[in-house]
Design a protein around this motif. Structure first.
Motif, PDB file in Angstrom:
ATOM      1  N   ASN A   1       2.764   1.755  -3.356  1.00 27.85           N
ATOM      2  CA  ASN A   1       2.080   1.745  -4.649  1.00 27.85           C
ATOM      3  C   ASN A   1       0.765   2.490  -4.748  1.00 27.85           C
ATOM      4  OD1 ASN A   1       3.903  -0.154  -6.162  1.00 27.85           O
ATOM      5  ND2 ASN A   1       3.370  -1.446  -4.412  1.00 27.85           N
ATOM      6  N   VAL A   2       0.137   2.841  -3.643  1.00 32.37           N
ATOM      7  CA  VAL A   2      -1.213   3.408  -3.736  1.00 32.37           C
ATOM      8  C   VAL A   2      -1.255   4.671  -4.587  1.00 32.37           C
ATOM      9  CG1 VAL A   2      -1.135   4.748  -1.582  1.00 32.37           C
ATOM     10  CG2 VAL A   2      -3.335   3.897  -2.485  1.00 32.37           C
ATOM     11  N   GLY A   3      -0.260   5.521  -4.467  1.00 30.80           N
ATOM     12  CA  GLY A   3      -0.251   6.756  -5.258  1.00 30.80           C
ATOM     13  C   GLY A   3      -0.187   6.491  -6.743  1.00 30.80           C
ATOM     14  N   ARG A   4       0.702   5.606  -7.142  1.00 32.26           N
ATOM     15  CA  ARG A   4       0.848   5.296  -8.565  1.00 32.26           C
ATOM     16  C   ARG A   4      -0.379   4.579  -9.116  1.00 32.26           C
ATOM     17  NH1 ARG A   4       6.789   2.803  -8.808  1.00 32.26           N
ATOM     18  NH2 ARG A   4       7.509   3.948  -7.009  1.00 32.26           N
TER      19      ARG A   4
ATOM     20  N   TRP B   1       0.832  -1.197   0.000  1.00 36.40           N
ATOM     21  CA  TRP B   1       0.000   0.000   0.000  1.00 36.40           C
ATOM     22  C   TRP B   1       0.871   1.253   0.000  1.00 36.40           C
ATOM     23  CZ3 TRP B   1      -5.064   1.186  -0.528  1.00 36.40           C
ATOM     24  CH2 TRP B   1      -5.449   2.458  -0.143  1.00 36.40           C
ATOM     25  N   GLU B   2       1.781   1.333   0.938  1.00 42.26           N
ATOM     26  CA  GLU B   2       2.654   2.513   1.069  1.00 42.26           C
ATOM     27  C   GLU B   2       3.408   2.804  -0.225  1.00 42.26           C
ATOM     28  OE1 GLU B   2       3.428   4.732   3.608  1.00 42.26           O
ATOM     29  OE2 GLU B   2       1.822   3.904   4.834  1.00 42.26           O
TER      30      GLU B   2
ATOM     31  N   HIS C   1      -3.064   7.176   4.643  1.00 48.13           N
ATOM     32  CA  HIS C   1      -3.149   6.835   3.228  1.00 48.13           C
ATOM     33  C   HIS C   1      -4.446   6.156   2.847  1.00 48.13           C
ATOM     34  CE1 HIS C   1       0.888   8.067   2.405  1.00 48.13           C
ATOM     35  NE2 HIS C   1       1.336   7.338   3.410  1.00 48.13           N
ATOM     36  N   ARG C   2      -5.431   6.182   3.711  1.00 48.96           N
ATOM     37  CA  ARG C   2      -6.704   5.547   3.368  1.00 48.96           C
ATOM     38  C   ARG C   2      -7.396   6.396   2.313  1.00 48.96           C
ATOM     39  NH1 ARG C   2      -8.840   3.426   9.234  1.00 48.96           N
ATOM     40  NH2 ARG C   2      -7.000   2.190   9.637  1.00 48.96           N
TER      41      ARG C   2
END
Length: 110
Positions: free
Chosen positions: A28-31, A25-26, A106-107
Motif C-alpha cells: 500500500n505505500v505507493g498508493r 507497507w509493501e 521502500h523506506r
C-alpha cells in the motif's frame, strides 16, 4: 517507558504483527503516497505517509484485510488535523521505533 516504546517491545521484528505490517507497507505505500501527494503540500507528503503507517502499526489488529481504504481514511484524517500531529522530534522518534521492520528499499525517508 512511553506507550510507543512499550508497543515496540511487545511486538518484536519477527512477530506476526511485524510481518503483517511489512505486508501492509509493501502492498500500500505507493498508493497511499500518491493519494497524499494529490491532497497535501509536497513537503509534508512523507510525514503524512509515515504518520499513516505509524497508526497502522499501533492499531495493526484493527486494520481490516482490505487495508487500502482504511489507510486512506487514516491519511485523510492525518491531513485534516495538522494541530494534532506530533512535533518533529516526537514524530521522528515514533518512526524510528518501527522503521526496523520497513523493507529498506521502500523506506520513504531515505
Amino acid at each position: 517507558m512511553s506507550s510507543i516504546e512499550k508497543e515496540h517491545h511487545e511486538r518484536p521484528a519477527g512477530s506476526a504483527a511485524a510481518t503483517r505490517f511489512a505486508e501492509l507497507w509493501e502492498e500500500n505505500v505507493g498508493r497511499v503516497h500518491r493519494y497524499v501527494s494529490r491532497h497535501a503540500e509536497p513537503h509534508t507528503a512523507d510525514d503524512v505517509v509515515a504518520e499513516t503507517f505509524l497508526v497502522a502499526w499501533r492499531r495493526i489488529d484493527d486494520v481490516p484485510e482490505d487495508s487500502l481504504p482504511w489507510l486512506l481514511v487514516v491519511a485523510r484524517n492525518t491531513m485534516a488535523t495538522p494541530a494534532a500531529r506530533p512535533t518533529d522530534v516526537a514524530r521522528w522518534r515514533s518512526i524510528s521505533l518501527v522503521s526496523h521492520i520497513w523493507p529498506r528499499r521502500h523506506r520513504p525517508l531515505e
